[in-house]
Design a protein around this motif. Structure first.
Motif, PDB file in Angstrom:
ATOM      1  N   TRP A  26       1.137   4.698  -2.319  1.00 31.20           N
ATOM      2  CA  TRP A  26       1.022   6.044  -1.763  1.00 31.20           C
ATOM      3  C   TRP A  26       2.190   6.920  -2.197  1.00 31.20           C
ATOM      4  O   TRP A  26       2.039   8.137  -2.329  1.00 31.20           O
ATOM      5  CB  TRP A  26       0.998   6.027  -0.249  1.00 31.20           C
ATOM      6  CG  TRP A  26      -0.098   5.218   0.379  1.00 31.20           C
ATOM      7  CD1 TRP A  26      -1.211   4.701  -0.226  1.00 31.20           C
ATOM      8  CD2 TRP A  26      -0.167   4.828   1.744  1.00 31.20           C
ATOM      9  NE1 TRP A  26      -1.972   4.008   0.673  1.00 31.20           N
ATOM     10  CE2 TRP A  26      -1.350   4.074   1.906  1.00 31.20           C
ATOM     11  CE3 TRP A  26       0.636   5.021   2.848  1.00 31.20           C
ATOM     12  CZ2 TRP A  26      -1.734   3.535   3.131  1.00 31.20           C
ATOM     13  CZ3 TRP A  26       0.257   4.496   4.067  1.00 31.20           C
ATOM     14  CH2 TRP A  26      -0.920   3.765   4.193  1.00 31.20           C
TER      15      TRP A  26
ATOM     16  N   PRO B 134      -4.623   7.229   1.608  1.00 30.63           N
ATOM     17  CA  PRO B 134      -6.025   7.299   2.023  1.00 30.63           C
ATOM     18  C   PRO B 134      -6.159   8.144   3.290  1.00 30.63           C
ATOM     19  O   PRO B 134      -5.170   8.446   3.968  1.00 30.63           O
ATOM     20  CB  PRO B 134      -6.386   5.835   2.295  1.00 30.63           C
ATOM     21  CG  PRO B 134      -5.094   5.187   2.646  1.00 30.63           C
ATOM     22  CD  PRO B 134      -4.044   5.902   1.840  1.00 30.63           C
ATOM     23  N   SER B 135      -7.367   8.480   3.606  1.00 35.16           N
ATOM     24  CA  SER B 135      -7.608   9.337   4.778  1.00 35.16           C
ATOM     25  C   SER B 135      -7.202   8.640   6.087  1.00 35.16           C
ATOM     26  O   SER B 135      -6.855   9.306   7.056  1.00 35.16           O
ATOM     27  CB  SER B 135      -9.073   9.760   4.834  1.00 35.16           C
ATOM     28  OG  SER B 135      -9.897   8.611   4.909  1.00 35.16           O
ATOM     29  N   ASP B 136      -7.219   7.308   6.116  1.00 35.97           N
ATOM     30  CA  ASP B 136      -6.862   6.575   7.340  1.00 35.97           C
ATOM     31  C   ASP B 136      -5.401   6.086   7.320  1.00 35.97           C
ATOM     32  O   ASP B 136      -5.052   5.129   8.004  1.00 35.97           O
ATOM     33  CB  ASP B 136      -7.813   5.396   7.561  1.00 35.97           C
ATOM     34  CG  ASP B 136      -7.718   4.338   6.474  1.00 35.97           C
ATOM     35  OD1 ASP B 136      -7.213   4.641   5.364  1.00 35.97           O
ATOM     36  OD2 ASP B 136      -8.140   3.201   6.742  1.00 35.97           O
ATOM     37  N   TYR B 137      -4.559   6.787   6.537  1.00 42.71           N
ATOM     38  CA  TYR B 137      -3.164   6.341   6.416  1.00 42.71           C
ATOM     39  C   TYR B 137      -2.455   6.266   7.775  1.00 42.71           C
ATOM     40  O   TYR B 137      -1.630   5.377   7.994  1.00 42.71           O
ATOM     41  CB  TYR B 137      -2.373   7.238   5.453  1.00 42.71           C
ATOM     42  CG  TYR B 137      -1.976   8.573   6.037  1.00 42.71           C
ATOM     43  CD1 TYR B 137      -0.786   8.722   6.729  1.00 42.71           C
ATOM     44  CD2 TYR B 137      -2.815   9.683   5.915  1.00 42.71           C
ATOM     45  CE1 TYR B 137      -0.436   9.942   7.292  1.00 42.71           C
ATOM     46  CE2 TYR B 137      -2.471  10.893   6.458  1.00 42.71           C
ATOM     47  CZ  TYR B 137      -1.277  11.026   7.151  1.00 42.71           C
ATOM     48  OH  TYR B 137      -0.937  12.220   7.706  1.00 42.71           O
ATOM     49  N   ALA B 138      -2.767   7.173   8.702  1.00 39.22           N
ATOM     50  CA  ALA B 138      -2.100   7.177  10.014  1.00 39.22           C
ATOM     51  C   ALA B 138      -2.413   5.887  10.780  1.00 39.22           C
ATOM     52  O   ALA B 138      -1.528   5.316  11.422  1.00 39.22           O
ATOM     53  CB  ALA B 138      -2.509   8.396  10.824  1.00 39.22           C
ATOM     54  N   ASP B 139      -3.660   5.414  10.690  1.00 39.25           N
ATOM     55  CA  ASP B 139      -4.019   4.151  11.345  1.00 39.25           C
ATOM     56  C   ASP B 139      -3.288   2.977  10.704  1.00 39.25           C
ATOM     57  O   ASP B 139      -2.842   2.063  11.401  1.00 39.25           O
ATOM     58  CB  ASP B 139      -5.533   3.911  11.274  1.00 39.25           C
ATOM     59  CG  ASP B 139      -6.321   4.886  12.128  1.00 39.25           C
ATOM     60  OD1 ASP B 139      -5.759   5.387  13.132  1.00 39.25           O
ATOM     61  OD2 ASP B 139      -7.493   5.153  11.782  1.00 39.25           O
ATOM     62  N   ILE B 140      -3.172   2.999   9.396  1.00 41.22           N
ATOM     63  CA  ILE B 140      -2.473   1.926   8.685  1.00 41.22           C
ATOM     64  C   ILE B 140      -0.994   1.923   9.060  1.00 41.22           C
ATOM     65  O   ILE B 140      -0.404   0.855   9.304  1.00 41.22           O
ATOM     66  CB  ILE B 140      -2.684   2.062   7.161  1.00 41.22           C
ATOM     67  CG1 ILE B 140      -4.163   1.872   6.817  1.00 41.22           C
ATOM     68  CG2 ILE B 140      -1.813   1.060   6.398  1.00 41.22           C
ATOM     69  CD1 ILE B 140      -4.535   2.238   5.389  1.00 41.22           C
TER      70      ILE B 140
ATOM     71  N   ARG C 186       0.257   3.011  11.870  1.00 39.22           N
ATOM     72  CA  ARG C 186       0.332   2.516  13.257  1.00 39.22           C
ATOM     73  C   ARG C 186       0.241   0.999  13.285  1.00 39.22           C
ATOM     74  O   ARG C 186       0.920   0.346  14.074  1.00 39.22           O
ATOM     75  CB  ARG C 186      -0.771   3.134  14.115  1.00 39.22           C
ATOM     76  CG  ARG C 186      -0.374   4.472  14.728  1.00 39.22           C
ATOM     77  CD  ARG C 186      -1.347   4.915  15.812  1.00 39.22           C
ATOM     78  NE  ARG C 186      -2.649   5.334  15.314  1.00 39.22           N
ATOM     79  CZ  ARG C 186      -2.894   6.522  14.763  1.00 39.22           C
ATOM     80  NH1 ARG C 186      -1.942   7.406  14.638  1.00 39.22           N
ATOM     81  NH2 ARG C 186      -4.098   6.818  14.332  1.00 39.22           N
ATOM     82  N   ARG C 187      -0.600   0.417  12.414  1.00 41.14           N
ATOM     83  CA  ARG C 187      -0.691  -1.042  12.328  1.00 41.14           C
ATOM     84  C   ARG C 187       0.627  -1.637  11.852  1.00 41.14           C
ATOM     85  O   ARG C 187       1.083  -2.656  12.366  1.00 41.14           O
ATOM     86  CB  ARG C 187      -1.844  -1.435  11.389  1.00 41.14           C
ATOM     87  CG  ARG C 187      -2.823  -2.330  12.065  1.00 41.14           C
ATOM     88  CD  ARG C 187      -4.010  -2.792  11.266  1.00 41.14           C
ATOM     89  NE  ARG C 187      -3.850  -3.010   9.857  1.00 41.14           N
ATOM     90  CZ  ARG C 187      -4.446  -2.298   8.907  1.00 41.14           C
ATOM     91  NH1 ARG C 187      -5.250  -1.312   9.213  1.00 41.14           N
ATOM     92  NH2 ARG C 187      -4.252  -2.576   7.641  1.00 41.14           N
TER      93      ARG C 187
ATOM     94  N   GLN D 258       0.836  -1.205   0.000  1.00 41.00           N
ATOM     95  CA  GLN D 258       0.000   0.000   0.000  1.00 41.00           C
ATOM     96  C   GLN D 258       0.871   1.256   0.000  1.00 41.00           C
ATOM     97  O   GLN D 258       0.599   2.203  -0.740  1.00 41.00           O
ATOM     98  CB  GLN D 258      -0.905   0.023   1.237  1.00 41.00           C
ATOM     99  CG  GLN D 258      -1.991  -1.023   1.239  1.00 41.00           C
ATOM    100  CD  GLN D 258      -2.818  -0.953   2.512  1.00 41.00           C
ATOM    101  OE1 GLN D 258      -3.105   0.128   3.011  1.00 41.00           O
ATOM    102  NE2 GLN D 258      -3.195  -2.116   3.029  1.00 41.00           N
TER     103      GLN D 258
END
Length: 176
Positions: free
Chosen positions: A109, A115-121, A123-124, A105
């Motif tokens: 990028w 994507p808008s949730d890139y920070a969560d991804i 962190r994962r 992913q």
């Protein structure tokens, strides 16, 4: 007793794996957080392209060397070495099933828009990285335990002395 080559390989490959993951967790990951996102994504993509074959080979060698250690070890050391092998394999699974899909992913990028949730991804990805690092480090500690426990010391090579081994008092006095 374990051969020197089995002990050396069992220490070398899991140690390198734990060190490489540890360096990434302590240095690279925090450097990623300090640079702009486009720089992070570009560098992350380049790093993964170079690391891919190296780390996969290292993980394979670490699993193989700890497995051989487990097969060749005696009694309870066998189970400790098997635990190290399992932890090394878990670090491989976490990488393949957790980090690698996110790396794919991030590669997209780097040339597009995250994507808008890139920070969560991200962190994962970091959670997966800390998990595989912990598994690799614990595996290395277990290998050290097995190898140190199976390596003879000078004391092991010298048989214990008993009173029967001592010369009679008069002979000992005459040699002084």
């Amino acid at each position: 007793m374990l051969s020197k080559s089995v002990r050396a390989a069992a220490l070398l490959f899991p140690g390198l794996l734990a060190g490489a993951f540890g360096y990434g967790a302590v240095n690279v990951l925090y450097a990623f957080r300090e640079v702009p996102l486009d720089v992070r994504f570009t560098f992350h993509t380049a790093l993964m392209r170079v690391n891919g074959p190296v780390m996969q080979s290292l993980m394979g060698l670490a699993v193989l060397s700890t497995l051989i250690l487990a097969v060749r070890a005696k009694s309870s050391s066998r189970w400790v070495a098997a635990g190290a092998s399992a932890l090394t394999f878990i670090s491989f699974l976490v990488t393949r099933l957790g980090n690698v899909p996110i790396n794919q992913q991030i590669k997209r990028w780097a040339v597009g828009t995250p994507p808008s949730d890139y920070a969560d991804i991200l962190r994962r990805w970091e959670l997966f990285h800390f998990t595989r690092t912990g598994c690799a480090l614990l595996a290395f500690i277990l290998v050290i335990t097995v190898v140190v426990g199976s390596t003879p010391t000078r004391d092991d090579a010298t048989p214990p002395r008993s009173a029967a081994d001592e010369p009679p008092a008069e002979v000992a006095a005459a040699t002084r």
